[in-house]
Design a protein around this motif. Sequence first.
Motif, mmCIF file in Angstrom:
data_model
loop_
_atom_site.group_PDB
_atom_site.id
_atom_site.type_symbol
_atom_site.label_atom_id
_atom_site.label_comp_id
_atom_site.label_asym_id
_atom_site.label_seq_id
_atom_site.Cartn_x
_atom_site.Cartn_y
_atom_site.Cartn_z
ATOM 1 N N SER A 13 0.840 -1.195 0.000
ATOM 2 C CA SER A 13 0.000 0.000 0.000
ATOM 3 C C SER A 13 0.875 1.245 0.000
ATOM 4 O O SER A 13 2.085 1.180 -0.173
ATOM 5 C CB SER A 13 -0.905 -0.024 1.226
ATOM 6 O OG SER A 13 -0.131 -0.311 2.344
ATOM 7 N N ILE A 14 0.266 2.360 0.254
ATOM 8 C CA ILE A 14 0.982 3.633 0.257
ATOM 9 C C ILE A 14 2.141 3.601 1.250
ATOM 10 O O ILE A 14 1.994 3.106 2.363
ATOM 11 C CB ILE A 14 -0.004 4.770 0.610
ATOM 12 C CG1 ILE A 14 -0.912 5.015 -0.589
ATOM 13 C CG2 ILE A 14 0.726 6.034 1.028
ATOM 14 C CD1 ILE A 14 -2.010 6.013 -0.339
ATOM 15 N N VAL A 15 3.292 4.084 0.813
ATOM 16 C CA VAL A 15 4.429 4.163 1.728
ATOM 17 C C VAL A 15 4.717 5.620 2.088
ATOM 18 O O VAL A 15 4.646 6.502 1.237
ATOM 19 C CB VAL A 15 5.712 3.504 1.168
ATOM 20 C CG1 VAL A 15 5.648 2.006 1.289
ATOM 21 C CG2 VAL A 15 5.991 3.911 -0.267
ATOM 22 N N PHE A 48 3.957 1.410 -9.136
ATOM 23 C CA PHE A 48 5.207 2.148 -9.315
ATOM 24 C C PHE A 48 5.357 3.213 -8.227
ATOM 25 O O PHE A 48 6.398 3.842 -8.116
ATOM 26 C CB PHE A 48 5.238 2.832 -10.692
ATOM 27 C CG PHE A 48 5.950 2.042 -11.755
ATOM 28 C CD1 PHE A 48 5.834 0.662 -11.803
ATOM 29 C CD2 PHE A 48 6.736 2.671 -12.698
ATOM 30 C CE1 PHE A 48 6.486 -0.070 -12.783
ATOM 31 C CE2 PHE A 48 7.397 1.950 -13.685
ATOM 32 C CZ PHE A 48 7.279 0.581 -13.732
ATOM 33 N N GLY A 49 4.264 3.454 -7.484
ATOM 34 C CA GLY A 49 4.356 4.443 -6.412
ATOM 35 C C GLY A 49 3.602 5.734 -6.670
ATOM 36 O O GLY A 49 3.935 6.767 -6.082
ATOM 37 N N LYS A 50 2.581 5.678 -7.509
ATOM 38 C CA LYS A 50 1.794 6.888 -7.807
ATOM 39 C C LYS A 50 1.148 7.461 -6.551
ATOM 40 O O LYS A 50 1.343 8.626 -6.208
ATOM 41 C CB LYS A 50 0.667 6.581 -8.820
ATOM 42 C CG LYS A 50 1.127 6.187 -10.198
ATOM 43 C CD LYS A 50 -0.048 5.906 -11.102
ATOM 44 C CE LYS A 50 -0.856 4.670 -10.732
ATOM 45 N NZ LYS A 50 -0.124 3.406 -10.711
ATOM 46 N N LYS A 214 10.403 3.921 -12.767
ATOM 47 C CA LYS A 214 10.887 3.145 -11.623
ATOM 48 C C LYS A 214 11.817 4.032 -10.788
ATOM 49 O O LYS A 214 12.198 5.106 -11.226
ATOM 50 C CB LYS A 214 11.633 1.908 -12.113
ATOM 51 C CG LYS A 214 10.715 0.903 -12.823
ATOM 52 C CD LYS A 214 11.510 -0.257 -13.403
ATOM 53 C CE LYS A 214 10.585 -1.230 -14.120
ATOM 54 N NZ LYS A 214 11.333 -2.285 -14.836
ATOM 55 N N LEU A 215 12.228 3.548 -9.629
ATOM 56 C CA LEU A 215 13.084 4.386 -8.772
ATOM 57 C C LEU A 215 14.533 4.385 -9.267
ATOM 58 O O LEU A 215 15.014 3.371 -9.767
ATOM 59 C CB LEU A 215 13.036 3.869 -7.334
ATOM 60 C CG LEU A 215 11.811 4.281 -6.522
ATOM 61 C CD1 LEU A 215 11.725 3.478 -5.235
ATOM 62 C CD2 LEU A 215 11.860 5.763 -6.181
ATOM 63 N N PRO A 216 15.241 5.513 -9.113
ATOM 64 C CA PRO A 216 16.655 5.544 -9.526
ATOM 65 C C PRO A 216 17.487 4.574 -8.681
ATOM 66 O O PRO A 216 17.296 4.473 -7.474
ATOM 67 C CB PRO A 216 17.087 6.984 -9.235
ATOM 68 C CG PRO A 216 15.913 7.706 -8.736
ATOM 69 C CD PRO A 216 14.789 6.764 -8.530
HETATM 70 N N1 LIG Z 1 9.147 6.171 -3.095
HETATM 71 C C1 LIG Z 1 9.105 4.878 -2.735
HETATM 72 N N2 LIG Z 1 10.042 4.359 -1.926
HETATM 73 C C2 LIG Z 1 10.021 3.071 -1.554
HETATM 74 N N3 LIG Z 1 9.089 2.195 -1.954
HETATM 75 C C3 LIG Z 1 8.118 2.634 -2.763
HETATM 76 C C4 LIG Z 1 8.061 4.004 -3.184
HETATM 77 N N4 LIG Z 1 6.988 4.158 -3.968
HETATM 78 C C5 LIG Z 1 6.395 2.940 -4.039
HETATM 79 N N5 LIG Z 1 7.062 2.015 -3.314
HETATM 80 C C6 LIG Z 1 6.704 0.581 -3.195
HETATM 81 O O1 LIG Z 1 5.659 0.316 -4.130
HETATM 82 C C7 LIG Z 1 4.448 -0.064 -3.443
HETATM 83 C C8 LIG Z 1 3.254 0.533 -4.167
HETATM 84 O O2 LIG Z 1 3.185 1.935 -3.985
HETATM 85 P P1 LIG Z 1 1.871 2.760 -4.328
HETATM 86 O O3 LIG Z 1 0.693 2.072 -3.738
HETATM 87 O O4 LIG Z 1 2.135 4.170 -3.988
HETATM 88 O O5 LIG Z 1 1.864 2.584 -5.923
HETATM 89 P P2 LIG Z 1 0.698 2.849 -6.947
HETATM 90 O O6 LIG Z 1 1.361 3.151 -8.258
HETATM 91 O O7 LIG Z 1 -0.249 3.841 -6.414
HETATM 92 O O8 LIG Z 1 0.041 1.399 -6.986
HETATM 93 P P3 LIG Z 1 -1.405 0.931 -7.482
HETATM 94 O O9 LIG Z 1 -1.246 0.711 -8.946
HETATM 95 O O10 LIG Z 1 -1.625 -0.375 -6.746
HETATM 96 O O11 LIG Z 1 -2.379 2.010 -7.125
HETATM 97 C C9 LIG Z 1 4.646 0.411 -2.022
HETATM 98 O O12 LIG Z 1 3.917 -0.365 -1.104
HETATM 99 C C10 LIG Z 1 6.147 0.254 -1.829
HETATM 100 O O13 LIG Z 1 6.461 -1.085 -1.539
#
Ligand SMILES: Nc1ncnc2c1ncn2[C@@H]1O[C@H](COP(=O)(O)OP(=O)(O)OP(=O)(O)O)[C@@H](O)[C@H]1O
Length: 358
Positions: A13-15, A48-50, A214-216
């Motif tokens: 989930s959200i981090v 991806f962390g949106k 993706k993350l750097p």
């Molecule tokens: N900036 C970050 N630093 C570390 N881990 C991250 C980061 N962003 C995302 N993650 C990892 O990715 C997971 C998913 O993040 P998030 O729910 O924000 O993505 P999302 O793109 O909103 O996903 P969804 O498609 O399920 O809505 C997090 O639980 C974490 O494990």
Amino acid sequence: MTANMENPFKFGSIVEDEFFTDRVQETEYICNYIKSRNHLVLISPRRFGKSSVVLRAVKQAERQYIQLNLQKVTSIADFAAKLLKEIYRTHPWEIVKDQIMRFRVIPNVTSNQVTGALSVAFPPTQDQRVLLEDVFALMENAHSEDDRLVVILDEFQEIRAISPVLEKTLRAIMQEQRHINYILLGSQESMMTDIFENVQSPFYHFGGLMRLKKLPREEFEQYLKTRFEPVFHEQAAELTNQVLDYTQCHPYYTQELAFYMWQVGMWEQIKTDVKEVAIRQIIDAYDLSYERIWANFNRTEMWILQRLAAHAEFQTGDYKTSTIYSALKRLQHAGHVIYTDRYEIEDPFFSKWVMARR
Ligand SMILES: Nc1ncnc2c1ncn2[C@@H]1O[C@H](COP(=O)(O)OP(=O)(O)OP(=O)(O)O)[C@@H](O)[C@H]1O
Ligand SMILES: [Mg+2]
């Protein structure tokens, strides 16, 4: 190292805070958007962390916000009700009370005596559009030009599945507003592009378009290494590299693999092949659901996935190019395949599972 140390990785989930790394530029970029009069569209494959980066930006900008995932919305009336519930949750009752009394259709609002959970629903009505108009007007009126509300709508491409008229209705409402910044998130690249880039579409060029990558690697490296060190000591750097090579810096899968590896390091007696042991544990955990997913693919899709898993070419003469292309589109649409600089299976563990059963 103590036995009650908490696993420092989080996936799903959200981090926030200590689980969130980097995205400094992206956060800044989103901040600047909501400080301006513009709206923002954010696209990336799933997980991806949106959500995390948007939440971080909104908090950093110290702005009031509400958030809704359109995947959970079943109709226009439900959309209005769910938004209203969020407004109730985040705004003082005095601000919303008078306005709701003036709604053309008065919602039923009940609060569960035991849990305190709020439920909001509109009585059945012929014209669901008025519900939406009233709720959006409430958001607009509860704010001002200097105190704009941020409205985050997740999985925005679902707007087309909720109702065929919703896109047009919503655009008409939104373009009159002055007190709201919209952040519209989506993971279906092709649909999102069609909604915002197609001249025919009501949301054509509605806001700035941003794609999350993706993350750097360097940032993620640092993040993993410091968390591995208490458990793996001098092995930490090497294991960090192994994780990132394997996951290609995918935020979610990196955290997941690191989580399992940390667990192995912490609890297993033998600490060799930590990565392989962790991967096996993950694949075992998902085996049944992978089996179920696999059973639903047709032959072409299975063939494509096997070739992607093996990093093999498509030009073999086994299938017509057009057949491959439309199957790829389907797999991409369902989220099993993503395109970054090339096509790849979204889930590296599923990819490994596919390889193993050939
Ligand atoms: N900036 C970050 N630093 C570390 N881990 C991250 C980061 N962003 C995302 N993650 C990892 O990715 C997971 C998913 O993040 P998030 O729910 O924000 O993505 P999302 O793109 O909103 O996903 P969804 O498609 O399920 O809505 C997090 O639980 C974490 O494990
Ligand atoms: Mg999300």
